[in-house]
Design a protein around this motif. Structure first.
Motif, PDB file in Angstrom:
ATOM      1  N   UNK A 172       5.259  -1.319   0.551  1.00  0.00           N
ATOM      2  CA  UNK A 172       5.867  -0.053   0.179  1.00  0.00           C
ATOM      3  C   UNK A 172       7.030   0.222   1.130  1.00  0.00           C
ATOM      4  N   UNK A 173       7.894   1.124   0.718  1.00  0.00           N
ATOM      5  CA  UNK A 173       9.116   1.402   1.472  1.00  0.00           C
ATOM      6  C   UNK A 173       8.772   1.816   2.903  1.00  0.00           C
ATOM      7  N   UNK A 195       1.813  -6.207   3.439  1.00  0.00           N
ATOM      8  CA  UNK A 195       0.419  -6.332   3.817  1.00  0.00           C
ATOM      9  C   UNK A 195      -0.333  -7.291   2.901  1.00  0.00           C
ATOM     10  N   UNK A 196      -1.280  -7.961   3.496  1.00  0.00           N
ATOM     11  CA  UNK A 196      -2.082  -8.933   2.774  1.00  0.00           C
ATOM     12  C   UNK A 196      -3.015  -8.257   1.775  1.00  0.00           C
ATOM     13  N   UNK A 197      -3.165  -8.897   0.618  1.00  0.00           N
ATOM     14  CA  UNK A 197      -4.069  -8.406  -0.412  1.00  0.00           C
ATOM     15  C   UNK A 197      -5.170  -9.432  -0.685  1.00  0.00           C
ATOM     16  N   UNK A 221      -5.583   2.841  -8.099  1.00  0.00           N
ATOM     17  CA  UNK A 221      -5.443   4.092  -7.376  1.00  0.00           C
ATOM     18  C   UNK A 221      -3.968   4.326  -7.062  1.00  0.00           C
ATOM     19  N   UNK A 222      -3.560   5.591  -6.910  1.00  0.00           N
ATOM     20  CA  UNK A 222      -2.154   5.838  -6.546  1.00  0.00           C
ATOM     21  C   UNK A 222      -1.728   5.086  -5.280  1.00  0.00           C
ATOM     22  N   UNK A 223      -2.634   4.889  -4.356  1.00  0.00           N
ATOM     23  CA  UNK A 223      -2.278   4.174  -3.120  1.00  0.00           C
ATOM     24  C   UNK A 223      -2.073   2.675  -3.329  1.00  0.00           C
ATOM     25  N   UNK A 224      -2.341   2.184  -4.533  1.00  0.00           N
ATOM     26  CA  UNK A 224      -2.027   0.788  -4.861  1.00  0.00           C
ATOM     27  C   UNK A 224      -0.561   0.620  -5.252  1.00  0.00           C
ATOM     28  N   UNK A 225       0.154   1.727  -5.384  1.00  0.00           N
ATOM     29  CA  UNK A 225       1.569   1.660  -5.721  1.00  0.00           C
ATOM     30  C   UNK A 225       2.335   0.878  -4.663  1.00  0.00           C
ATOM     31  N   UNK A 226       3.036  -0.153  -5.088  1.00  0.00           N
ATOM     32  CA  UNK A 226       3.758  -1.031  -4.166  1.00  0.00           C
ATOM     33  C   UNK A 226       4.495  -2.093  -4.967  1.00  0.00           C
ATOM     34  N   UNK A 227       5.339  -2.830  -4.271  1.00  0.00           N
ATOM     35  CA  UNK A 227       5.870  -4.071  -4.829  1.00  0.00           C
ATOM     36  C   UNK A 227       4.905  -5.178  -4.422  1.00  0.00           C
TER      37      UNK A 227
END
Length: 129
Positions: free
Chosen positions: A40-41, A46-48, A87-93
């Motif tokens: 995220x900006x 981060x590792x998934x 979840x909203x916190x999964x928002x990312x590239x």
């Protein structure tokens, strides 16, 4: 040389599901462990999740365990990331990466982004609440 192209991102509502794909070029796909990372900006990538070259081993960050599933199809030179209960916190590239095979698969080793020599361009996942 490995070229990676991610796809499958988009805008989804919380609780929904997505399947991300990462298509790799070249005939040596099965020689690489593959990983998914997200960014995220203003934050570090981060590792998934990671998967071994033979698909026999997988490793996940604690934050996604139970909701994310990494898999690969070596015949199709493709790695997948299935995400449920978004979840909203999964928002990312979301980025996929390729890392050279080692003697054995170590989750801690393949969770470090500096171990990855090749990266795709990323696919945006946006989760609305």
């Amino acid at each position: 040389q490995v070229q990676l192209v991610e796809s499958g991102g988009g805008l989804v509502q919380a609780g929904g599901s997505l399947r991300l794909s990462c298509a790799a070029s070249g005939r040596t796909f099965s020689s690489y462990a593959m990983g998914w990372f997200r960014q995220t900006a203003g934050k570090e990538r981060e590792f998934v999740a990671a998967i071994s070259w033979s698909a026999s081993n997988t490793y996940y960050s604690d934050s996604v365990k139970g909701r994310f599933t990494i898999s690969r199809d070596n015949a199709k030179n493709t790695v997948y990331l299935q995400i449920v209960s978004l979840k909203p916190e999964d928002t990312a590239v979301y980025y996929c990466g390729a890392s050279a095979r080692t003697l054995y698969f170590s989750g801690s080793y393949y969770s470090r982004r500096e171990q990855y020599a090749y990266w795709g361009q990323g696919t945006q996942v946006t989760v609305s609440s």
